[in-house]
Scaffold this active site. Structure first.
Site, PDB file in Angstrom:
ATOM      1  N   ARG A  81      13.721  69.220  15.615  1.00  0.00           N
ATOM      2  CA  ARG A  81      12.474  69.967  15.574  1.00  0.00           C
ATOM      3  C   ARG A  81      12.591  71.290  14.826  1.00  0.00           C
ATOM      4  O   ARG A  81      11.629  71.813  14.323  1.00  0.00           O
ATOM      5  CB  ARG A  81      12.084  70.279  17.014  1.00  0.00           C
ATOM      6  CG  ARG A  81      10.680  69.840  17.333  1.00  0.00           C
ATOM      7  CD  ARG A  81      10.399  70.078  18.782  1.00  0.00           C
ATOM      8  NE  ARG A  81      11.560  69.741  19.619  1.00  0.00           N
ATOM      9  CZ  ARG A  81      11.530  69.754  20.959  1.00  0.00           C
ATOM     10  NH1 ARG A  81      10.438  70.090  21.575  1.00  0.00           N
ATOM     11  NH2 ARG A  81      12.602  69.436  21.658  1.00  0.00           N
TER      12      ARG A  81
ATOM     13  N   LYS B 284      23.519  55.542  27.002  1.00  0.00           N
ATOM     14  CA  LYS B 284      22.940  55.319  28.313  1.00  0.00           C
ATOM     15  C   LYS B 284      22.092  56.519  28.714  1.00  0.00           C
ATOM     16  O   LYS B 284      22.285  57.585  28.121  1.00  0.00           O
ATOM     17  CB  LYS B 284      24.038  55.056  29.334  1.00  0.00           C
ATOM     18  CG  LYS B 284      24.815  56.316  29.698  1.00  0.00           C
ATOM     19  CD  LYS B 284      25.787  56.014  30.776  1.00  0.00           C
ATOM     20  CE  LYS B 284      26.487  57.243  31.210  1.00  0.00           C
ATOM     21  NZ  LYS B 284      25.723  58.271  31.865  1.00  0.00           N
TER      22      LYS B 284
ATOM     23  N   HIS C 264      31.076  55.228  26.803  1.00  0.00           N
ATOM     24  CA  HIS C 264      32.227  55.902  26.188  1.00  0.00           C
ATOM     25  C   HIS C 264      33.540  55.600  26.907  1.00  0.00           C
ATOM     26  O   HIS C 264      34.610  55.768  26.339  1.00  0.00           O
ATOM     27  CB  HIS C 264      31.978  57.408  26.020  1.00  0.00           C
ATOM     28  CG  HIS C 264      32.157  58.215  27.260  1.00  0.00           C
ATOM     29  ND1 HIS C 264      31.193  58.317  28.221  1.00  0.00           N
ATOM     30  CD2 HIS C 264      33.191  58.970  27.702  1.00  0.00           C
ATOM     31  CE1 HIS C 264      31.623  59.098  29.197  1.00  0.00           C
ATOM     32  NE2 HIS C 264      32.837  59.520  28.905  1.00  0.00           N
TER      33      HIS C 264
ATOM     34  N   LYS D 151      38.030  54.783  25.567  1.00  0.00           N
ATOM     35  CA  LYS D 151      39.235  55.510  25.992  1.00  0.00           C
ATOM     36  C   LYS D 151      40.462  54.620  25.813  1.00  0.00           C
ATOM     37  O   LYS D 151      40.445  53.439  26.161  1.00  0.00           O
ATOM     38  CB  LYS D 151      39.107  55.930  27.466  1.00  0.00           C
ATOM     39  CG  LYS D 151      38.050  57.024  27.697  1.00  0.00           C
ATOM     40  CD  LYS D 151      38.008  57.457  29.155  1.00  0.00           C
ATOM     41  CE  LYS D 151      36.789  58.315  29.449  1.00  0.00           C
ATOM     42  NZ  LYS D 151      36.956  59.735  29.263  1.00  0.00           N
TER      43      LYS D 151
ATOM     44  N   GLU E  65      35.034  63.886  39.865  1.00  0.00           N
ATOM     45  CA  GLU E  65      34.862  65.054  38.992  1.00  0.00           C
ATOM     46  C   GLU E  65      34.872  66.310  39.850  1.00  0.00           C
ATOM     47  O   GLU E  65      34.362  66.293  40.974  1.00  0.00           O
ATOM     48  CB  GLU E  65      33.539  64.960  38.242  1.00  0.00           C
ATOM     49  CG  GLU E  65      33.507  63.795  37.275  1.00  0.00           C
ATOM     50  CD  GLU E  65      32.229  63.804  36.442  1.00  0.00           C
ATOM     51  OE1 GLU E  65      32.271  64.234  35.298  1.00  0.00           O
ATOM     52  OE2 GLU E  65      31.194  63.375  36.976  1.00  0.00           O
TER      53      GLU E  65
ATOM     54  N   ASP F 207      24.218  56.928  37.216  1.00  0.00           N
ATOM     55  CA  ASP F 207      24.844  57.694  36.139  1.00  0.00           C
ATOM     56  C   ASP F 207      26.185  57.091  35.711  1.00  0.00           C
ATOM     57  O   ASP F 207      26.455  56.964  34.531  1.00  0.00           O
ATOM     58  CB  ASP F 207      25.044  59.151  36.600  1.00  0.00           C
ATOM     59  CG  ASP F 207      25.628  60.045  35.514  1.00  0.00           C
ATOM     60  OD1 ASP F 207      25.271  59.857  34.334  1.00  0.00           O
ATOM     61  OD2 ASP F 207      26.442  60.936  35.842  1.00  0.00           O
TER      62      ASP F 207
ATOM     63  N   HIS G  26      30.150  52.932  33.621  1.00  0.00           N
ATOM     64  CA  HIS G  26      31.602  53.125  33.508  1.00  0.00           C
ATOM     65  C   HIS G  26      32.406  52.340  34.564  1.00  0.00           C
ATOM     66  O   HIS G  26      33.356  51.641  34.246  1.00  0.00           O
ATOM     67  CB  HIS G  26      31.965  54.603  33.630  1.00  0.00           C
ATOM     68  CG  HIS G  26      31.201  55.508  32.713  1.00  0.00           C
ATOM     69  ND1 HIS G  26      30.765  55.115  31.479  1.00  0.00           N
ATOM     70  CD2 HIS G  26      30.796  56.799  32.847  1.00  0.00           C
ATOM     71  CE1 HIS G  26      30.120  56.114  30.896  1.00  0.00           C
ATOM     72  NE2 HIS G  26      30.128  57.146  31.706  1.00  0.00           N
TER      73      HIS G  26
ATOM     74  N   LYS H  28      30.670  64.094  42.223  1.00  0.00           N
ATOM     75  CA  LYS H  28      30.822  65.401  41.578  1.00  0.00           C
ATOM     76  C   LYS H  28      31.271  66.400  42.634  1.00  0.00           C
ATOM     77  O   LYS H  28      31.055  66.201  43.822  1.00  0.00           O
ATOM     78  CB  LYS H  28      29.495  65.823  40.958  1.00  0.00           C
ATOM     79  CG  LYS H  28      29.075  64.863  39.825  1.00  0.00           C
ATOM     80  CD  LYS H  28      28.250  65.555  38.777  1.00  0.00           C
ATOM     81  CE  LYS H  28      27.789  64.591  37.699  1.00  0.00           C
ATOM     82  NZ  LYS H  28      28.733  64.434  36.586  1.00  0.00           N
TER      83      LYS H  28
HETATM   84  C1  BG6 Z   1      28.913  60.640  31.624  1.00  0.00           C
HETATM   85  C2  BG6 Z   1      28.095  61.033  32.829  1.00  0.00           C
HETATM   86  O1  BG6 Z   1      28.602  59.333  31.231  1.00  0.00           O
HETATM   87  O2  BG6 Z   1      30.292  60.708  31.946  1.00  0.00           O
HETATM   88  C3  BG6 Z   1      28.489  62.410  33.318  1.00  0.00           C
HETATM   89  O3  BG6 Z   1      26.717  61.031  32.488  1.00  0.00           O
HETATM   90  C4  BG6 Z   1      29.984  62.493  33.531  1.00  0.00           C
HETATM   91  O4  BG6 Z   1      27.796  62.748  34.518  1.00  0.00           O
HETATM   92  C5  BG6 Z   1      30.722  62.008  32.289  1.00  0.00           C
HETATM   93  O5  BG6 Z   1      30.317  63.848  33.794  1.00  0.00           O
HETATM   94  C6  BG6 Z   1      32.218  61.963  32.533  1.00  0.00           C
HETATM   95  O6  BG6 Z   1      32.883  61.588  31.354  1.00  0.00           O
HETATM   96  P1  BG6 Z   1      34.441  61.823  31.209  1.00  0.00           P
HETATM   97  O7  BG6 Z   1      34.810  61.145  29.939  1.00  0.00           O
HETATM   98  O8  BG6 Z   1      34.644  63.313  31.187  1.00  0.00           O
HETATM   99  O9  BG6 Z   1      35.071  61.209  32.423  1.00  0.00           O
END
Ligand code: BG6
Length: 511
Positions: free
Chosen positions: A66, A173, A203, A207, A241, A260, A265, A363
């Site tokens: 934007r 996602k 993602h 890894k 986390e 999430d 994952h 978290k």
């Molecule tokens: C993301 C989530 O997909 O993965 C986040 O939306 C999370 O909430 C993150 O913090 C963690 O990724 P990584 O690679 O740091 O474990």
């Protein structure tokens, strides 16, 4: 070079591992370029690929946004972020090469003219950098914006490639918030892009440690014979986390921990841990095995006993006193969103019948760690006195996904001395000690795979839908359960998660 002929990488021979996988000429068009993900992960990954020599000189990058930015302003802005977050050393020469192909396309998603301008920018860039008309659209935007962006791309002719060139779209996602919305999202994307050109990013699959799960399982004689219900008692998959939700209230509230990260994952980690050997590592065969195992998942009947959820309350994270979820900026005082989720699943097949898989994430937990622990059954008989094995627990193989990447084997060993006493010890493989090469970031690997058109590491729509089928009944049940249980920040989650394990006469590992 003939512009319309498909570009063939002269260096690529898939059987020769000495040769690097280098992307061919192309342009990435990044939507959501000023967002968190683009700044922290995508731009640095593109730079790191360039720095590793894996992007061609005829590479272009267009940011769509934007703001009223010039190409130069955008390039400088991107440089600032890349300098802060790149994994490999920052080199002016790499940057200058990359910056020559950086453009900014100004506009909003509902502005048709902006997409017409984008197509002009792309055509100019194709000509100037000889990118052969190969375009990858990276949609790092909220899913609610997918339909309009997809429509605009189609309307402006951007989804049509000229002969010999490719079009690909990368989506992040969340792929919906349940099965129904995921299917609707898929219909939207497939209405304008060919299914083979859609790359869904999880993602975690990028890894190294996750790919190593397959390498370790399927290249060794040692593990596969015991990878089944004859030897395995249960499996624990943990993604913990220490951070809170930070500035992501807008995204996270109403989504919660299970949607999430469990839906994507953790279920992907479970699929790779549990799947049978694929015929080879082509997309078709890897996807086939993952979908097969996901189809065999069954939920326990009593979800009250076999799931748990929680919400972090204020507490101490190391030296820092941190606020609870309900006090975070942007979160209402009566939010029911869970920041911790634990579930138990069964896999109904010959290999896994009777072996529970426990998945948990949260978290503001004790520390940041992701691991997969295969916990074995006790030995059939212990010819020791009871006292001698007091400090001997079940054997474990633990895949340390992150941080401190590696694998730990835990088993009993004789304590040195004049009595036969057994105590558990760890045998460790750690990436840092065994390899000199540093692991690339997940996004480096995944972006490169998109540019090469290689889909094995991207979940298919079938996998996404199967994951929602697993999660939907749990979400539906939780929706009737009111506010999640509070747990103090810096601890290992709500009491109900421990009770869930205690009910099965088991306990969570303390990673
Ligand atoms: C993301 C989530 O997909 O993965 C986040 O939306 C999370 O909430 C993150 O913090 C963690 O990724 P990584 O690679 O740091 O474990």
């Amino acid at each position: 070079m003939n512009d319309s002929a498909p570009w063939v990488n002269p260096l690529r021979d898939p059987d020769d591992l000495r040769l690097p996988r280098i992307a061919g000429p192309c342009t990435i068009i990044l939507f959501g370029v000023t967002g968190d993900l683009a700044r922290k992960k995508l731009l640095p990954a593109i730079y790191d690929l360039a720095n590793r020599g894996l992007l061609p000189p005829n590479f272009g990058l267009i940011g769509f946004g934007r703001r009223d930015w010039s190409d130069e302003y955008f390039a400088n802005w991107a440089k600032e972020h890349v300098q802060k977050t790149c994994r490999t050393p920052f080199r002016e020469s790499t940057w200058n090469q990359l910056a020559g192909g950086i453009r900014f396309a100004k506009g909003t998603f509902d502005d048709t003219q902006a997409f017409v301008n984008l197509s002009h920018t792309l055509n100019d860039l194709d000509r100037e950098r000889n990118t052969h008309g190969n375009h990858a659209f990276y949609l790092s935007i909220p899913p609610s914006a997918f339909p309009i962006v997809a429509q605009q791309l189609a309307k402006s002719g951007l989804t049509q490639s000229r002969q010999g060139a490719w079009r690909r779209v990368i989506i992040e996602k969340p792929f919906g918030h349940d099965l129904q919305s995921a299917e609707a999202l898929d219909r939207t994307i497939t209405s304008v892009f060919d299914p083979d050109s859609i790359f869904r990013i999880d993602h975690y699959l990028g890894k190294e440690t996750v790919q190593n799960l397959m390498a370790m399982r399927f290249s060794n004689m040692l593990f596969e014979p015991i990878w089944n219900n004859h030897y395995v008692d249960h499996v624990q998959i943990t993604m913990a986390e220490d951070m809170g939700i930070g500035s992501r209230a807008g995204y996270y509230d109403g989504i919660g921990a299970a949607r999430d990260v469990i839906q994507n994952h953790l279920i992907q980690l479970m699929a790779i841990t549990a799947m049978d050997e694929p015929v080879d590592f082509t997309a078709r065969n890897v996807h086939y095995e993952k979908a097969k195992v996901l189809s065999a998942v069954r939920l326990p009947k009593n979800l009250a006993l076999h799931t748990a959820r929680g919400q972090y309350a204020e507490g101490w994270q190391g030296q820092e006193h941190v606020p609870g979820y309900l006090q975070e900026e942007g979160i209402g005082p009566d939010s029911h969103t869970e920041t911790y989720a634990a579930i138990k699943l069964w896999i109904d097949n010959w290999r896994w019948a009777g072996v529970p898989f426990y998945l948990r994430t949260g978290k503001r937990l004790g520390k940041r760690v992701t691991e997969i622990a295969i916990v074995f059954k006790p030995a059939p008989h212990l010819p020791f006195t009871a006292n001698a094995t007091q400090e001997h627990g079940p054997n474990e193989i633990v895949f340390r996904i992150q941080p401190d990447e590696g694998i730990t084997l835990r088993f009993g060993s004789k304590v040195p001395g004049s009595t036969m006493e057994v105590r558990d010890v760890n045998m460790d493989f750690s990436y840092g000690n065994s390899f000199t090469e540093a692991s690339p970031e997940a996004y480096e690997r995944l972006i490169l795979d998109v540019l090469l058109g290689e889909p094995p590491l991207f979940p298919t729509t079938e996998e996404v839908n199967l994951s929602w089928k697993i999660l939907d009944p749990i979400e539906k049940f939780w929706a009737t359960q009111g506010q999640p249980e509070q747990y103090p920040s810096g601890t290992w989650g709500p009491k109900s998660a421990d009770e869930m394990m205690a009910h099965d006469h088991r306990a969570w590992r303390l990673p």
